[in-house]
Design a protein around this motif. Sequence first.
Motif, PDB file in Angstrom:
ATOM      1  N   GLN A  48       0.800  -1.225   0.000  1.00 28.96           N
ATOM      2  CA  GLN A  48       0.000   0.000   0.000  1.00 28.96           C
ATOM      3  C   GLN A  48       0.834   1.277   0.000  1.00 28.96           C
ATOM      4  O   GLN A  48       0.336   2.328  -0.378  1.00 28.96           O
ATOM      5  N   HIS A  59       0.345  -9.535   4.348  1.00 32.34           N
ATOM      6  CA  HIS A  59      -0.722  -8.530   4.345  1.00 32.34           C
ATOM      7  C   HIS A  59      -1.347  -8.515   2.942  1.00 32.34           C
ATOM      8  O   HIS A  59      -1.020  -7.677   2.102  1.00 32.34           O
ATOM      9  N   PHE A  60      -2.172  -9.495   2.668  1.00 33.66           N
ATOM     10  CA  PHE A  60      -2.996  -9.644   1.453  1.00 33.66           C
ATOM     11  C   PHE A  60      -2.258 -10.042   0.164  1.00 33.66           C
ATOM     12  O   PHE A  60      -2.856 -10.683  -0.686  1.00 33.66           O
ATOM     13  N   ASN A  82      -2.326 -10.701   8.326  1.00 34.78           N
ATOM     14  CA  ASN A  82      -3.288  -9.621   8.498  1.00 34.78           C
ATOM     15  C   ASN A  82      -4.681 -10.046   8.015  1.00 34.78           C
ATOM     16  O   ASN A  82      -4.831 -10.511   6.877  1.00 34.78           O
ATOM     17  N   GLU A  83      -5.670  -9.922   8.861  1.00 38.56           N
ATOM     18  CA  GLU A  83      -7.087 -10.082   8.514  1.00 38.56           C
ATOM     19  C   GLU A  83      -7.383 -11.287   7.624  1.00 38.56           C
ATOM     20  O   GLU A  83      -7.876 -11.137   6.499  1.00 38.56           O
ATOM     21  N   ASN A  93      -7.968  -5.040  14.611  1.00 40.75           N
ATOM     22  CA  ASN A  93      -8.220  -4.009  13.598  1.00 40.75           C
ATOM     23  C   ASN A  93      -9.703  -3.689  13.678  1.00 40.75           C
ATOM     24  O   ASN A  93     -10.541  -4.550  13.394  1.00 40.75           O
ATOM     25  N   GLU A 100      -4.913  -1.666  14.048  1.00 44.32           N
ATOM     26  CA  GLU A 100      -5.434  -0.749  13.034  1.00 44.32           C
ATOM     27  C   GLU A 100      -6.735  -0.140  13.542  1.00 44.32           C
ATOM     28  O   GLU A 100      -7.550  -0.840  14.144  1.00 44.32           O
ATOM     29  N   PHE A 149      -6.598   7.756   4.050  1.00 43.92           N
ATOM     30  CA  PHE A 149      -6.568   7.258   5.430  1.00 43.92           C
ATOM     31  C   PHE A 149      -5.439   7.871   6.265  1.00 43.92           C
ATOM     32  O   PHE A 149      -5.322   7.587   7.451  1.00 43.92           O
TER      33      PHE A 149
HETATM   34  O1  IFM Z   1      -6.184  -0.452   4.093  1.00 43.13           O
HETATM   35  C1  IFM Z   1      -6.756  -1.511   4.796  1.00 43.13           C
HETATM   36  C2  IFM Z   1      -5.691  -2.430   5.341  1.00 43.13           C
HETATM   37  O2  IFM Z   1      -4.886  -2.947   4.337  1.00 43.13           O
HETATM   38  C3  IFM Z   1      -6.316  -3.597   6.078  1.00 43.13           C
HETATM   39  N1  IFM Z   1      -7.296  -3.145   7.040  1.00 43.13           N
HETATM   40  C4  IFM Z   1      -8.269  -2.183   6.619  1.00 43.13           C
HETATM   41  C5  IFM Z   1      -7.589  -0.997   5.947  1.00 43.13           C
HETATM   42  C6  IFM Z   1      -8.622   0.047   5.521  1.00 43.13           C
HETATM   43  O3  IFM Z   1      -9.521  -0.519   4.627  1.00 43.13           O
END
Ligand code: IFM
Length: 398
Positions: free
Chosen positions: A16, A108-109, A158-159, A258, A313, A367
């Motif tokens: 990102q 992370h994704f 992550n997530e 998060n 987060e 953000f």
């Molecule tokens: O930008 C994302 C992040 O990569 C993972 N958690 C949520 C954020 C906002 O959507």
Amino acid sequence: MQQGNFLFGASTSAHQVEGGNSNNDWWEWEKTRPKDFQSGRAADSWNRYREDIALAKKLGHTAHRLSLEWSRIETQEGRFNSVAIARYREILQELQLAGIKTFVTLHHFTNPIWLARGRLPAGRQGWESKKTPELFARYVKYVAQELGDLVDFWITINEPMVYASQSFVRGVWPPQKKNIFAMVRVIRNMARAHRLAYKVLHKANPRIPIGFAKHLIAYTPESKTKLTDRIGVALYDWFFNHMFFLLIRNKQDFIGVNYYFARTLRVRMFPFSISEVLLDVPKTDLGWPIYAKGLMQTLLHMKQYKKPIYITENGLADAADSKRADFIRSHIRAIEAAQKQGCDVRGYLHWSLIDNFEWAEGFVPRFGLIEIDYATQKRTIRPSAYVYKAIIEQSKGV
Ligand code: IFM
């Protein structure tokens, strides 16, 4: 804040903000999309990390979360890149010099192209393959050896539930599948990958705490007195918020939370339907309801796992920066309220330090505590970042 050593800072992730991550599945997929939806140079943090860290320090941050890009480190299966590792060492050393604690995320994704496209056993690719947890553990072992001395906290994945649902059920992220069985395979493999990584990381250095970052949604019933609404909430809450904790069998030293929003559910029986009711509260630029009480609710739900909690987060898309300061204040108050009820919350990392590439939404959502002008890469601190700074100073008694 109850603890004097409560950590305050912000988060980012490699794809990102770094720019130029051309060896992963997202980059491949972005090539099929319009320009605004291609990560390209992003915020060029791969080259401008010193400036970003200096800004975090100036803003009083005592912790920072970043992720490592697997596709930079293991460029092809089994081939590790010492140049990329050297750059990550420089970044982590810079943070250490600035007196900033490091939270390092390992996934992370994004996935290396060789993993996403390669034919792994049973003809499956990426996280659908049973072989991927072992491949992940091998990468983690290498990273632990090379960078472990500079890491204060590890975050394995992550997530995982967000990744599995966006990429394998909703089909809005690569590889754009809409297949519930694929999602189940991915969740199972990610849980196993976490457990293997936990073992590897603990063996490498038992003193570094390990967790994963869990996206938590504060589910609420439209009507507290309607049994069907309450059953709907309990099921969603169990599946989205809690199931992964059971799958990792409590192999975690802390909980990474998060938190972004709440979801209010309405359940109807004849004919059966579950729908979302929009809360009558202010919304972010992405239309997400701002609901700080939900953070307190989710933190209280995490008490059952009996581990320290870090908010890994929490943030909002707010290009005008007109809501961010209040957002931060109210969410920190929610943390304090949870602490008063016995929640062991030890840190808060805002999402995000700088504006970033917001996945399928591209560059429009903002953000960052710090604004990025993508044409010039100029960094400008937003006013809300100073409000956050004052909160940090106040909590330290500065
Ligand atoms: O930008 C994302 C992040 O990569 C993972 N958690 C949520 C954020 C906002 O959507």
